[in-house]
Every structure is written in structure tokens, then in C-alpha cells.
Design an enzyme around this catalytic site. Sequence first.
Site, PDB file in Angstrom:
ATOM      1  N   ARG A   1      11.684   3.465   2.804  1.00 37.79           N
ATOM      2  CA  ARG A   1      11.219   2.578   3.881  1.00 37.79           C
ATOM      3  C   ARG A   1      12.337   1.582   4.139  1.00 37.79           C
ATOM      4  O   ARG A   1      12.766   0.876   3.232  1.00 37.79           O
ATOM      5  CB  ARG A   1       9.967   1.826   3.461  1.00 37.79           C
ATOM      6  CG  ARG A   1       9.712   0.616   4.348  1.00 37.79           C
ATOM      7  CD  ARG A   1       8.415  -0.061   4.076  1.00 37.79           C
ATOM      8  NE  ARG A   1       7.301   0.748   4.515  1.00 37.79           N
ATOM      9  CZ  ARG A   1       6.067   0.276   4.680  1.00 37.79           C
ATOM     10  NH1 ARG A   1       5.795  -0.990   4.448  1.00 37.79           N
ATOM     11  NH2 ARG A   1       5.092   1.060   5.076  1.00 37.79           N
TER      12      ARG A   1
ATOM     13  N   ARG B   1       0.801  -1.219   0.000  1.00 32.06           N
ATOM     14  CA  ARG B   1       0.000   0.000   0.000  1.00 32.06           C
ATOM     15  C   ARG B   1       0.835   1.271   0.000  1.00 32.06           C
ATOM     16  O   ARG B   1       0.595   2.190  -0.775  1.00 32.06           O
ATOM     17  CB  ARG B   1      -0.887   0.055   1.244  1.00 32.06           C
ATOM     18  CG  ARG B   1      -2.167  -0.646   1.118  1.00 32.06           C
ATOM     19  CD  ARG B   1      -2.592  -1.182   2.468  1.00 32.06           C
ATOM     20  NE  ARG B   1      -1.756  -2.333   2.778  1.00 32.06           N
ATOM     21  CZ  ARG B   1      -2.059  -3.569   2.432  1.00 32.06           C
ATOM     22  NH1 ARG B   1      -3.180  -3.814   1.832  1.00 32.06           N
ATOM     23  NH2 ARG B   1      -1.242  -4.581   2.673  1.00 32.06           N
ATOM     24  N   THR B   2       1.825   1.330   0.891  1.00 32.22           N
ATOM     25  CA  THR B   2       2.600   2.569   1.010  1.00 32.22           C
ATOM     26  C   THR B   2       3.355   2.814  -0.290  1.00 32.22           C
ATOM     27  O   THR B   2       3.362   3.929  -0.825  1.00 32.22           O
ATOM     28  CB  THR B   2       3.568   2.474   2.203  1.00 32.22           C
ATOM     29  OG1 THR B   2       2.809   2.107   3.355  1.00 32.22           O
ATOM     30  CG2 THR B   2       4.259   3.799   2.458  1.00 32.22           C
TER      31      THR B   2
ATOM     32  N   LYS C   1      27.964  -4.840  -2.752  1.00 32.23           N
ATOM     33  CA  LYS C   1      29.412  -4.809  -2.998  1.00 32.23           C
ATOM     34  C   LYS C   1      30.137  -4.138  -1.840  1.00 32.23           C
ATOM     35  O   LYS C   1      31.308  -3.792  -1.946  1.00 32.23           O
ATOM     36  CB  LYS C   1      29.697  -4.033  -4.290  1.00 32.23           C
ATOM     37  CG  LYS C   1      29.087  -4.649  -5.528  1.00 32.23           C
ATOM     38  CD  LYS C   1      29.443  -3.784  -6.736  1.00 32.23           C
ATOM     39  CE  LYS C   1      28.760  -4.266  -7.990  1.00 32.23           C
ATOM     40  NZ  LYS C   1      28.869  -3.258  -9.070  1.00 32.23           N
TER      41      LYS C   1
HETATM   42  C1  NCD Z   1       2.182  -0.777   8.265  1.00 31.87           C
HETATM   43  C2  NCD Z   1       3.684  -0.702   8.392  1.00 31.87           C
HETATM   44  O1  NCD Z   1       4.407  -1.008   7.434  1.00 31.87           O
HETATM   45  O2  NCD Z   1       4.107  -0.299   9.455  1.00 31.87           O
HETATM   46  N1  NCD Z   1       1.750  -0.998   6.945  1.00 31.87           N
HETATM   47  C3  NCD Z   1       1.473   0.081   6.172  1.00 31.87           C
HETATM   48  O3  NCD Z   1       2.328   0.879   5.872  1.00 31.87           O
HETATM   49  N2  NCD Z   1       0.196   0.275   5.817  1.00 31.87           N
HETATM   50  C4  NCD Z   1       1.534  -1.713   9.209  1.00 31.87           C
HETATM   51  C5  NCD Z   1       2.004  -3.127   9.264  1.00 31.87           C
HETATM   52  O4  NCD Z   1       2.869  -3.568   8.523  1.00 31.87           O
HETATM   53  O5  NCD Z   1       1.447  -3.830  10.100  1.00 31.87           O
END
Ligand code: NCD
Length: 364
Positions: free
Chosen positions: A140, A90-91, A119
Site C-alpha cells: 500500500r 484493517r487492510t 539513504k
Molecule cells: C480505505 C482506503 O484506504 O482507501 N480504507 C480501507 O482500506 N478500508 C478507505 C479510507 O481510507 O477511507
Amino acid sequence: MLHRKMLDGVKWDDFQQLSLEEKAPYFVQSSGRPYHCLIAQQFDREALDGLCDLATRIRRIGKSKVGMDFLSSLLMHKRAMLYFTQPSTRTFLSFYSACQILGIRPAEVRDPSISSEMKGETKDDTMRTFSSFFDLIIMRTPLQGLAERTAWLLSNTERPVPIINAGSGKDQHPTQALLDIYTLARSFEKRGGIDGKTVLFCGDLARGRTVRSLSGLLQQYRGVKLIFAAPECLQIGEDILAQLKENGVEYEITEDFKGHIHEADAVYMTRLQDEWDKKPGESSRGYNPEDYYFAGEDLDRLRNTAVIMHPLPRRAEISTDCDNDSRAVYWRQMRNGMWIRSALIATIFGRDTEITNYYTLNIK
Ligand code: NCD
């Protein structure tokens, strides 16, 4: 409004010692707009209201082809790197879509095993490489603090670019918190907004970064009450409780989830974050998972005006029997992510006023 401090004017070791509130001014522009988006604590009420309003304008403008053409012309000259080395659906997709809405061309690294990190390249060098090609880095990673480190590092080079934290370790997920706020604001639009509402959190509150960041943002609203329902081993961190105490926010800690559903304006369910377990299964012992499950029959305990939220992905926290109840807003919540992330990126690049002007002239 926060008054900007310069990241290139502070040493990394000194910066790391600062509290979250002390760090916040380093992430904004002189206009008060966010430059980086790294922690929930950098957003005050004015900024939150502004982003929610802008998200709604973008959402409405985007309903027509001519509106979409306008939006996608705004940042056509920009490119973004989506560096997502932790699982994401989703993100990732909502940031990807937000870039497309605004005309930004997105590129991605999702698997570090096929990048030069394998590397032996340092993270600093990898991030510097991204800033040579891209105008925005959305990241992320399982590494807490890497987004902040990157923001600091690049500010000390000739090519500083905005960094958006799309989830850092067990710590923060500020843009999820923004979309949660937008969802709450939309849900309570006709009931006086978020002020005065009770939010009941349930699940793995110890390691769920979404609840940690959302607790931070909810402190900006008057008279809210936060209830944290979890078995003791998964209860919310003391650092969050200390922040709530300091800001005079009412909260309650409980192991009795079901006994509090009737009080809630919003129930926020989360999954077990067992990817952080040191030994397999360690976090699922010592309590009954059924106690932290929203079953179909629990809908009867829920107020008619309340909403059920979940950052997703869902495992077994909410029965699918709830999915078609009008109070289940988790699918809308997910889509809201695309609008609020578009609003955030547009604001970072200073295109918010143009969007508002277009909206006033053509939509309102
Ligand atoms: C969350 C996360 O990655 O922290 N997911 C998200 O971004 N919607 C929640 C999760 O992974 O439980």
C-alpha cells in the site's frame, strides 16, 4: 477467462500506455488464476464467483482446529512482505491474518523513514530487495502505479514474485472491492445475488479509491444500477463514468443523497479523503456535510432488506445509532476482508483446488 500475456515481453513505456482492460491479461497465470492483483478490471465474473465461493469454504473450514491446521499447512513454505507506507489498520491486519491462516510467515515495512529508502535508494531497488527474501509482496503506497511498476520490474528479473495492490494513491484498491463484492454477495444470497441490485455511493467519490475499484467490479453483474451521491466537488471521476457507459451499466449522478436512500439495496458510505487537500479544509467547503451523513432517523427510509456498508475508517459519515441495526454490515464487511484475501492468496499460489477438495470431503 483471460489469456495470459507476459510482462517481460513488453517495455515499461508501452505498458503504461495500455488501457486497464488491455493491462489485465498481463496479471494472470496461464490457468486464468490471478498472479498479481493490481486492478479491479482484471477480475471477470467467473473469477469473482470463484473467489467468493472459496472465501466461504475457507471461512467454514476455519471453524475447527483440524480445519485451521489444514489451512495453515498449505503455504507454510512461503514468506510475505507487507510493505505499507500509508496508514492502514484493517487492510494490514486482514492481510496479516490471511497470511497466518494459510501458514505464510509475514514480515512488514510500515515506516519508510527507517528503511534504506532514506539513504536515497530507488523504489525499484527496494522492491528488488524484497523479492530476494519474500515470495509475495503486498503493498500500500500513496504512489499511484508503484504496484504495477513493481510487477513489471520483477518480471524482468530472475525473481519475479506476485504483487498485491493493497491501495494505490487515489486510484485503486482492488482487494477492498473484492471484500465489498463478497459482502454484497453474502447479503443478497437469498435474494438472487448482486444482479439487478442498486448501490448508492455517498461521500468523497472523487478521491476514494474503494468506490472506484468497486464500480469496476460491479460492472460484471447484470442489471445493476449505481447511484453516486456527492457534492459536485467530490463527485466520481469521468473515467469511471466512461467505463460504465461503455459497458452499458445504468448510473445516476446526484447531490441529493437522502432522496435516494429508499431506492437502494446497498448504501455505501465513505469518508472525506482530505489528506489529499492542497490547502487545509478546501474539500469541506461549499456544501453541508449533514446532507451526506447517514443519521439514525435515516434508517426509516432504508428498505428492510437493504444493507449499509463503509470501507472504514469512519469519521462522522454514519451515526453510531445505526451500529446495532441488522442492516449495518460494516463490521462483517471488515471481517470478510480476511476471508476473501485468504482466498485470493490461496488462488495465486494454486491451492484453491485442494481447499475445495478438503471442503467437499470434510465439511459439505
Ligand atoms: C480505505 C482506503 O484506504 O482507501 N480504507 C480501507 O482500506 N478500508 C478507505 C479510507 O481510507 O477511507
